[in-house]
Motif scaffolding. Structure first.
Motif, mmCIF file in Angstrom:
data_model
loop_
_atom_site.group_PDB
_atom_site.id
_atom_site.type_symbol
_atom_site.label_atom_id
_atom_site.label_comp_id
_atom_site.label_asym_id
_atom_site.label_seq_id
_atom_site.Cartn_x
_atom_site.Cartn_y
_atom_site.Cartn_z
ATOM 1 N N SER A 38 11.391 24.517 11.308
ATOM 2 C CA SER A 38 11.027 24.539 12.729
ATOM 3 C C SER A 38 11.039 23.118 13.251
ATOM 4 O O SER A 38 11.040 22.155 12.488
ATOM 5 C CB SER A 38 9.649 25.176 12.931
ATOM 6 N N GLY A 39 11.046 22.998 14.553
ATOM 7 C CA GLY A 39 11.090 21.670 15.182
ATOM 8 C C GLY A 39 9.759 21.367 15.827
ATOM 9 O O GLY A 39 8.717 21.904 15.440
ATOM 10 N N GLY A 40 9.796 20.491 16.859
ATOM 11 C CA GLY A 40 8.563 20.103 17.517
ATOM 12 C C GLY A 40 7.836 19.059 16.684
ATOM 13 O O GLY A 40 8.389 18.495 15.742
ATOM 14 N N ASP A 70 15.950 26.423 15.713
ATOM 15 C CA ASP A 70 16.410 26.098 17.070
ATOM 16 C C ASP A 70 16.664 24.610 17.163
ATOM 17 O O ASP A 70 16.244 23.841 16.300
ATOM 18 C CB ASP A 70 15.388 26.542 18.126
ATOM 19 N N ARG A 72 17.392 21.265 20.199
ATOM 20 C CA ARG A 72 17.515 20.773 21.577
ATOM 21 C C ARG A 72 18.946 20.331 21.806
ATOM 22 O O ARG A 72 19.619 19.922 20.866
ATOM 23 C CB ARG A 72 16.584 19.570 21.786
ATOM 24 N N ASN A 82 15.577 17.958 16.538
ATOM 25 C CA ASN A 82 14.817 18.549 15.428
ATOM 26 C C ASN A 82 15.465 18.180 14.093
ATOM 27 O O ASN A 82 14.784 17.981 13.088
ATOM 28 C CB ASN A 82 14.768 20.071 15.581
ATOM 29 N N GLY A 147 4.434 27.241 20.897
ATOM 30 C CA GLY A 147 4.020 26.412 22.021
ATOM 31 C C GLY A 147 2.794 27.000 22.685
ATOM 32 O O GLY A 147 2.463 28.185 22.460
ATOM 33 N N HIS A 151 5.763 30.456 23.255
ATOM 34 C CA HIS A 151 7.145 30.490 22.752
ATOM 35 C C HIS A 151 7.173 30.135 21.270
ATOM 36 O O HIS A 151 6.295 29.444 20.763
ATOM 37 C CB HIS A 151 8.047 29.547 23.544
ATOM 38 N N THR A 152 8.212 30.619 20.572
ATOM 39 C CA THR A 152 8.445 30.224 19.189
ATOM 40 C C THR A 152 9.935 30.031 19.006
ATOM 41 O O THR A 152 10.719 30.658 19.746
ATOM 42 C CB THR A 152 7.868 31.233 18.182
ATOM 43 N N ALA A 153 10.367 29.189 18.055
ATOM 44 C CA ALA A 153 11.740 28.710 18.036
ATOM 45 C C ALA A 153 12.033 28.305 19.475
ATOM 46 O O ALA A 153 11.183 27.620 20.057
ATOM 47 C CB ALA A 153 12.697 29.777 17.497
ATOM 48 N N ARG A 181 18.803 24.984 25.188
ATOM 49 C CA ARG A 181 18.549 24.939 23.745
ATOM 50 C C ARG A 181 19.501 25.931 23.078
ATOM 51 O O ARG A 181 20.090 26.771 23.748
ATOM 52 C CB ARG A 181 17.113 25.385 23.429
ATOM 53 N N LYS A 204 -3.658 25.321 21.479
ATOM 54 C CA LYS A 204 -3.008 26.575 21.081
ATOM 55 C C LYS A 204 -4.014 27.722 20.868
ATOM 56 O O LYS A 204 -3.621 28.838 20.530
ATOM 57 C CB LYS A 204 -2.226 26.351 19.785
HETATM 58 C C1 6PG Z 1 11.040 23.024 19.221
HETATM 59 C C2 6PG Z 1 10.434 24.034 18.321
HETATM 60 C C3 6PG Z 1 9.385 24.829 19.045
HETATM 61 C C4 6PG Z 1 8.058 24.281 18.542
HETATM 62 C C5 6PG Z 1 6.974 24.529 19.569
HETATM 63 C C6 6PG Z 1 5.686 23.852 19.171
HETATM 64 O O1 6PG Z 1 12.224 22.746 19.116
HETATM 65 O O2 6PG Z 1 10.274 22.466 20.011
HETATM 66 O O3 6PG Z 1 11.174 24.646 17.459
HETATM 67 O O4 6PG Z 1 9.434 26.187 18.914
HETATM 68 O O5 6PG Z 1 7.740 24.883 17.323
HETATM 69 O O6 6PG Z 1 7.433 23.989 20.781
HETATM 70 O O7 6PG Z 1 5.898 22.488 19.295
HETATM 71 P P1 6PG Z 1 4.800 21.423 18.794
HETATM 72 O O8 6PG Z 1 4.711 21.576 17.340
HETATM 73 O O9 6PG Z 1 5.340 20.109 19.199
HETATM 74 O O10 6PG Z 1 3.501 21.792 19.493
#
Ligand code: 6PG
Length: 253
Positions: A38-40, A70, A72, A82, A147, A151-153, A181, A204
């Protein structure tokens, strides 16, 4: 199952142990481990932990195939990428062979072409030729974040990804962020053998309670779409993120 951890340090430790446990089982049974990142910001400490002892020696990382849930629409060396985050936090340190790193090429001008190319790469690497009705292949482990908007992914409220039932990877417009995205879709995510959500922080808490205990409304809470068909889902949350969960939910430290 929800693993509520008193602090983020023990949360990331427990999550790293679970990643290695699932990974070892996959390698023991199939000779390799397909892992979707996962990203973020939330997963970075986990990736750094996996790339350091004892976890860096706990798994034969050369047998791991890395994918992204996913990405950006930025260059692979962009600070928002990511891929870049995971490369710096983990992949370079573990010296992962480039052939085992399957990133989403969002720098491609035609995003739908990039998404379809990624579907073919997934099919090719996982060696599961899509059967009749294109049943999605099965990743061993799928890491997800969430988020504050549920949202997820990159499956965001009010986006096409919510309704997707055929495609495994699609480009999406994210009106709330004004960006594009590329994301894996619920049909592909829900085919994973094991799904882990990692969620931290008070921002969250409301959405985690909504997703897990609120009325079913995936358009408002896309993370509610994540229900593995035959696999298992586990939530790792710190005390702040799980603060609004009603106690009867199976919360184990
Ligand atoms: C991304 C992620 C997204 C992320 C959430 C939570 O590309 O941003 O895949 O789904 O998991 O946005 O983001 P944070 O961990 O930064 O709160």
């Amino acid at each position: 199952m929800i693993r509520q951890m008193t602090d983020t340090k023990s949360l990331y430790l427990a999550a790293a142990e679970q990643v290695c446990r699932v990974g070892q089982l996959a390698i023991d049974t199939t000779g390799r481990f397909s892992l979707v990142l996962s990203g973020g910001t939330t997963p970075r400490p986990l990736y750094e932990l996996l790339a350091s002892p004892p976890f860096s020696a706990n798994l034969d990382w050369k047998k791991v195939e890395f994918f992204w849930g996913d990405e950006r629409v930025v260059a692979p060396d962009d600070p928002k990428s990511n891929f870049r985050m995971a490369r710096e936090a983990m992949l370079d340190k573990l010296k992962i062979p480039p052939a085992h790193i399957h990133r989403i090429r969002t720098e491609e001008p035609d995003l739908d072409r990039a998404a379809r190319a990624y579907e073919r790469e997934i099919e090719h690497v996982l060696g599961e030729v899509a059967g009749v009705g294109r049943r999605p292949p099965h990743f061993n482990l799928f890491l997800l974040g969430m988020g504050a908007d549920g949202h997820t992914a990159s499956i965001f409220p009010g986006t096409d990804a919510l309704e997707e039932t055929e495609r495994w990877v699609i480009p999406v417009d994210v009106p709330s962020l004004g960006v594009k995205r590329i994301t894996m879709t619920p049909p592909l995510i829900n085919s994973a053998h094991f799904i882990i959500f990692i969620v931290t922080g008070a921002s969250k808490a409301d959405v985690m309670a909504d997703v897990l205990q609120g009325p079913r409304d995936p358009r408002r809470c896309p993370a509610q779409l994540i229900h593995p068909l035959t696999g298992e889902v586990m939530w790792f949350a710190d005390r702040e993120a799980s603060a609004k969960l009603i106690q009867h939910h199976r919360i184990e430290a």
